[in-house]
Design a protein around this motif. Structure first.
Motif, PDB file in Angstrom:
ATOM      1  N   GLY A  16       0.801  -1.213   0.000  1.00  0.00           N
ATOM      2  CA  GLY A  16       0.000   0.000   0.000  1.00  0.00           C
ATOM      3  C   GLY A  16       0.834   1.264   0.000  1.00  0.00           C
ATOM      4  O   GLY A  16       0.307   2.357   0.100  1.00  0.00           O
ATOM      5  N   GLY A  17       2.162   1.131  -0.084  1.00  0.00           N
ATOM      6  CA  GLY A  17       3.019   2.299  -0.142  1.00  0.00           C
ATOM      7  C   GLY A  17       3.178   3.024   1.180  1.00  0.00           C
ATOM      8  O   GLY A  17       3.445   4.215   1.198  1.00  0.00           O
ATOM      9  N   VAL A  18       3.005   2.325   2.285  1.00  0.00           N
ATOM     10  CA  VAL A  18       3.192   2.923   3.615  1.00  0.00           C
ATOM     11  C   VAL A  18       4.374   2.238   4.293  1.00  0.00           C
ATOM     12  O   VAL A  18       4.690   1.092   3.989  1.00  0.00           O
ATOM     13  N   THR A  24      -3.123   1.619  11.399  1.00  0.00           N
ATOM     14  CA  THR A  24      -4.282   2.117  10.667  1.00  0.00           C
ATOM     15  C   THR A  24      -4.734   3.470  11.216  1.00  0.00           C
ATOM     16  O   THR A  24      -5.107   4.360  10.467  1.00  0.00           O
ATOM     17  N   ALA A  25      -4.664   3.637  12.530  1.00  0.00           N
ATOM     18  CA  ALA A  25      -5.114   4.880  13.160  1.00  0.00           C
ATOM     19  C   ALA A  25      -4.262   6.075  12.754  1.00  0.00           C
ATOM     20  O   ALA A  25      -4.704   7.214  12.859  1.00  0.00           O
ATOM     21  N   ASN A  39      -2.866  -3.006  13.494  1.00  0.00           N
ATOM     22  CA  ASN A  39      -1.518  -3.414  13.107  1.00  0.00           C
ATOM     23  C   ASN A  39      -1.576  -4.466  12.006  1.00  0.00           C
ATOM     24  O   ASN A  39      -1.505  -5.663  12.281  1.00  0.00           O
ATOM     25  N   PRO A  40      -1.683  -4.069  10.743  1.00  0.00           N
ATOM     26  CA  PRO A  40      -1.810  -5.061   9.663  1.00  0.00           C
ATOM     27  C   PRO A  40      -0.568  -5.936   9.487  1.00  0.00           C
ATOM     28  O   PRO A  40      -0.666  -7.020   8.925  1.00  0.00           O
ATOM     29  N   ASP A  41       0.584  -5.506   9.994  1.00  0.00           N
ATOM     30  CA  ASP A  41       1.797  -6.325   9.864  1.00  0.00           C
ATOM     31  C   ASP A  41       1.748  -7.575  10.728  1.00  0.00           C
ATOM     32  O   ASP A  41       2.549  -8.483  10.544  1.00  0.00           O
ATOM     33  N   VAL A  69      -2.678  -0.767   5.679  1.00  0.00           N
ATOM     34  CA  VAL A  69      -3.560   0.116   6.449  1.00  0.00           C
ATOM     35  C   VAL A  69      -4.756   0.545   5.616  1.00  0.00           C
ATOM     36  O   VAL A  69      -5.803   0.901   6.154  1.00  0.00           O
ATOM     37  N   HIS A  70      -4.637   0.481   4.282  1.00  0.00           N
ATOM     38  CA  HIS A  70      -5.728   0.901   3.405  1.00  0.00           C
ATOM     39  C   HIS A  70      -6.813  -0.167   3.264  1.00  0.00           C
ATOM     40  O   HIS A  70      -7.930   0.149   2.870  1.00  0.00           O
TER      41      HIS A  70
END
Length: 107
Positions: A16-18, A24-25, A39-41, A69-70
């Motif tokens: 997602g380029g982050v 996410t917050a 925490n998507p990781d 996060v997207h």
């Protein structure tokens, strides 16, 4: 030593380029989400073994991508477990009617 400092400043980019480890917050307004959604990781198990090309589906393609996060939910609405708790205490419905099927199997 200047080269090492520059490498530390550059963060690895995740899906997602982050930057990796982003929450996410930090990107979206969230409402009462569990920590695992923030925490998507933390999610693992994507990728798996390769499938035969003939049996691949679009959901297989979507599921092979790690979350970012997207793609994480920004709100969480839990449901009550009242019904399941009641069944756990008193048990499932059982039919006590007369069984008229024959027990002998025909070959």
């Amino acid at each position: 030593m200047a080269c090492n400092e520059e490498q530390e400043k550059v963060q690895k980019m995740g899906p997602g380029g982050v930057p990796e480890g982003s929450q996410t917050a930090a990107f979206y307004r969230t409402d009462n989400i569990p920590t695992r959604f923030d925490n998507p990781d933390w999610f693992q198990g994507y990728g798996g073994k390769d499938q035969h090309p003939m049996y691949r589906t679009t959901s297989c393609t979507y599921g092979a991508k790690p979350p970012s996060v997207h793609t994480m939910p920004t709100s969480f609405h839990c449901r009550s477990q009242k019904f399941s708790e009641h069944l756990g205490k008193c048990g499932m419905y059982r039919n006590h009617s007369l069984n008229t099927n024959s027990d002998i199997s025909r070959v």
